[in-house]
Design a protein around this motif. Sequence first.
Motif, PDB file in Angstrom:
ATOM      1  N   THR A 114      16.883  13.583 -29.591  1.00 33.04           N
ATOM      2  CA  THR A 114      15.724  12.857 -30.108  1.00 33.04           C
ATOM      3  C   THR A 114      15.827  11.351 -29.900  1.00 33.04           C
ATOM      4  O   THR A 114      14.937  10.621 -30.310  1.00 33.04           O
ATOM      5  CB  THR A 114      15.543  13.138 -31.611  1.00 33.04           C
ATOM      6  OG1 THR A 114      16.719  12.710 -32.312  1.00 33.04           O
ATOM      7  CG2 THR A 114      15.293  14.619 -31.867  1.00 33.04           C
ATOM      8  N   GLN A 115      16.921  10.882 -29.274  1.00 38.30           N
ATOM      9  CA  GLN A 115      17.110   9.450 -29.079  1.00 38.30           C
ATOM     10  C   GLN A 115      17.402   9.143 -27.613  1.00 38.30           C
ATOM     11  O   GLN A 115      18.164   9.872 -26.966  1.00 38.30           O
ATOM     12  CB  GLN A 115      18.265   8.931 -29.943  1.00 38.30           C
ATOM     13  CG  GLN A 115      18.048   9.098 -31.431  1.00 38.30           C
ATOM     14  CD  GLN A 115      19.171   8.502 -32.249  1.00 38.30           C
ATOM     15  OE1 GLN A 115      19.891   7.619 -31.801  1.00 38.30           O
ATOM     16  NE2 GLN A 115      19.327   8.988 -33.474  1.00 38.30           N
ATOM     17  N   VAL A 116      16.800   8.080 -27.126  1.00 37.04           N
ATOM     18  CA  VAL A 116      17.004   7.637 -25.746  1.00 37.04           C
ATOM     19  C   VAL A 116      17.327   6.150 -25.761  1.00 37.04           C
ATOM     20  O   VAL A 116      16.713   5.381 -26.503  1.00 37.04           O
ATOM     21  CB  VAL A 116      15.748   7.897 -24.889  1.00 37.04           C
ATOM     22  CG1 VAL A 116      15.753   7.045 -23.626  1.00 37.04           C
ATOM     23  CG2 VAL A 116      15.650   9.371 -24.519  1.00 37.04           C
ATOM     24  N   THR A 117      18.312   5.769 -24.953  1.00 28.88           N
ATOM     25  CA  THR A 117      18.623   4.361 -24.737  1.00 28.88           C
ATOM     26  C   THR A 117      18.275   4.007 -23.297  1.00 28.88           C
ATOM     27  O   THR A 117      18.756   4.652 -22.360  1.00 28.88           O
ATOM     28  CB  THR A 117      20.114   4.070 -24.993  1.00 28.88           C
ATOM     29  OG1 THR A 117      20.426   4.366 -26.353  1.00 28.88           O
ATOM     30  CG2 THR A 117      20.433   2.612 -24.712  1.00 28.88           C
ATOM     31  N   LEU A 118      17.436   3.016 -23.098  1.00 29.96           N
ATOM     32  CA  LEU A 118      17.052   2.539 -21.773  1.00 29.96           C
ATOM     33  C   LEU A 118      17.976   1.390 -21.407  1.00 29.96           C
ATOM     34  O   LEU A 118      17.935   0.324 -22.007  1.00 29.96           O
ATOM     35  CB  LEU A 118      15.598   2.078 -21.777  1.00 29.96           C
ATOM     36  CG  LEU A 118      14.577   3.120 -22.254  1.00 29.96           C
ATOM     37  CD1 LEU A 118      13.207   2.486 -22.419  1.00 29.96           C
ATOM     38  CD2 LEU A 118      14.517   4.296 -21.294  1.00 29.96           C
ATOM     39  N   ALA A 119      18.822   1.612 -20.424  1.00 38.55           N
ATOM     40  CA  ALA A 119      19.831   0.618 -20.072  1.00 38.55           C
ATOM     41  C   ALA A 119      19.899   0.483 -18.566  1.00 38.55           C
ATOM     42  O   ALA A 119      18.980   0.841 -17.850  1.00 38.55           O
ATOM     43  CB  ALA A 119      21.191   1.025 -20.662  1.00 38.55           C
ATOM     44  N   GLY A 120      20.998  -0.025 -18.067  1.00 38.59           N
ATOM     45  CA  GLY A 120      21.411  -0.090 -16.684  1.00 38.59           C
ATOM     46  C   GLY A 120      20.441  -0.493 -15.603  1.00 38.59           C
ATOM     47  O   GLY A 120      19.492   0.186 -15.361  1.00 38.59           O
ATOM     48  N   LEU A 121      20.801  -1.541 -15.026  1.00 37.92           N
ATOM     49  CA  LEU A 121      21.663  -2.577 -15.586  1.00 37.92           C
ATOM     50  C   LEU A 121      20.790  -3.530 -16.390  1.00 37.92           C
ATOM     51  O   LEU A 121      20.989  -3.728 -17.569  1.00 37.92           O
ATOM     52  CB  LEU A 121      22.421  -3.309 -14.495  1.00 37.92           C
ATOM     53  CG  LEU A 121      23.455  -2.473 -13.731  1.00 37.92           C
ATOM     54  CD1 LEU A 121      24.071  -3.272 -12.609  1.00 37.92           C
ATOM     55  CD2 LEU A 121      24.520  -1.916 -14.623  1.00 37.92           C
ATOM     56  N   GLU A 122      19.812  -4.140 -15.791  1.00 34.84           N
ATOM     57  CA  GLU A 122      18.794  -4.874 -16.542  1.00 34.84           C
ATOM     58  C   GLU A 122      17.496  -4.103 -16.345  1.00 34.84           C
ATOM     59  O   GLU A 122      16.890  -4.168 -15.273  1.00 34.84           O
ATOM     60  CB  GLU A 122      18.657  -6.297 -16.011  1.00 34.84           C
ATOM     61  CG  GLU A 122      17.531  -7.102 -16.623  1.00 34.84           C
ATOM     62  CD  GLU A 122      17.806  -7.507 -18.063  1.00 34.84           C
ATOM     63  OE1 GLU A 122      16.902  -8.049 -18.704  1.00 34.84           O
ATOM     64  OE2 GLU A 122      18.933  -7.287 -18.553  1.00 34.84           O
ATOM     65  N   PRO A 123      17.082  -3.303 -17.349  1.00 32.26           N
ATOM     66  CA  PRO A 123      15.920  -2.418 -17.149  1.00 32.26           C
ATOM     67  C   PRO A 123      14.721  -3.156 -16.585  1.00 32.26           C
ATOM     68  O   PRO A 123      14.364  -4.248 -17.032  1.00 32.26           O
ATOM     69  CB  PRO A 123      15.645  -1.912 -18.574  1.00 32.26           C
ATOM     70  CG  PRO A 123      16.968  -1.978 -19.256  1.00 32.26           C
ATOM     71  CD  PRO A 123      17.630  -3.203 -18.695  1.00 32.26           C
ATOM     72  N   ARG A 124      14.123  -2.555 -15.563  1.00 36.91           N
ATOM     73  CA  ARG A 124      12.969  -3.193 -14.940  1.00 36.91           C
ATOM     74  C   ARG A 124      11.788  -3.152 -15.901  1.00 36.91           C
ATOM     75  O   ARG A 124      11.612  -2.221 -16.680  1.00 36.91           O
ATOM     76  CB  ARG A 124      12.630  -2.488 -13.634  1.00 36.91           C
ATOM     77  CG  ARG A 124      12.094  -1.062 -13.794  1.00 36.91           C
ATOM     78  CD  ARG A 124      12.032  -0.412 -12.427  1.00 36.91           C
ATOM     79  NE  ARG A 124      11.136   0.736 -12.363  1.00 36.91           N
ATOM     80  CZ  ARG A 124      11.546   1.946 -12.019  1.00 36.91           C
ATOM     81  NH1 ARG A 124      12.814   2.160 -11.775  1.00 36.91           N
ATOM     82  NH2 ARG A 124      10.679   2.944 -11.927  1.00 36.91           N
TER      83      ARG A 124
END
Length: 412
Positions: A114-124
């Motif tokens: 139920t959780q998402v982290t948007l990362a890598g490297l500098e998210p567009r």
Amino acid sequence: MSPRRTLPLVPVQGTGSIAPSPAVVERLHSLPLQTVDNISAAFPGIPVEEIRTASHFQNIRLLSTATCAMRCGYPGDDTVWCHNEGMIRNGLRDADLDALRATVAGIRRERGITQVTLAGLEPRLSDDFVRFIAHLRADGIAKISLVSHGLKLLDWLERLKDAGLSDIVLSVQAFEREAYADIMGHDAFPNALKVIDLAVAIGMPVAINRVLLRGFHDDIPGFLDWIDRRRLRVRLYDVMWMPRQDDQWLRNHISWQEITHLWSGRTERITVWTYGLPGRVNMVWWLRGGASIETNLNYPRTQHTAPVCQNCRVKDACLEGWMGCGIRITPDLKATGCVLRPDLALPLTTSDGRYVEASRLDEYVAGTDHRNSWESPCCSTANASFFPASSPTTPSPSPSPARPWNTARRSS
């Protein structure tokens, strides 16, 4: 001040060995705080609450791009300490967001994520990225976090919040302008402060990620006063050892354990989360002023509970452990369980356009399905490009949307 704007796209790395040297291992293993009992004994006047869980983090870490304008490195040295989420910087094309969404939907159904982290490297940041966040929320993702350096967030933060972004994690490696530029390669400290103030103003929860470097931590007392006034959370990380960086790491490493006196006197309680897989221990120091400090008990001997880690050449210096940040998905739709072992990545799509069996993903997440790769050394011949010494590799093609996730249920 020596900003790294002129470094090549692929960071210059050190020239030491692949496996950690005895000096690196000795330093890591000599840290005094290794268990929850050590914490209780070291801070007898602070209540410690322990929360145990048998599983890994119930989180998907999505890497939509392998590019980044920052060059987070050792001051006065061309060596970049950033682990690049286990990817070759600028070595992959940006993710197909439709394919990435479909992949998340399949994993969410099978694993209850139920959780998402948007990362890598500098998210567009783009209109498509805003829609992507809205789609994730519509698909049932309850919490969406964004990890960023904040270079362009001032123009996008309110739209991202309206689309369903839950919170942001801002990477700020120093709390002084000149040191920030020297470490991160951009004179963007004033912008970072504006992003934090904007987030607070619009009611967006914000945390600060900071990697500690020796000689660049004198600003911590003022930094703590600043986060206390804003009731923010800061995550203090030890700099991660990387293959071929023994000398640089040894010169620059300082653990948060060496500076706990800076905040222990203003701490009212400590919460400790212990994860059976990867054997990782996270701590939160709750300060009386309302702010908090998050740290990790980085003790390699207890962090490698997955079978895949047992024979790994770098396990004695690995600070993350298998699935240490949850299921990490790269722009080319591969699951990766360790930033130091990209050779163990699992393609989530097959050659005929189908998604991997759910049972296979279960075995991968548990660290039990790696066939002959268990004993392969980090950065072997097949994986030598992970720490390149010269030009970037040719970007791989963008992934094509695959057919719906295989509906086979998980094995018991």
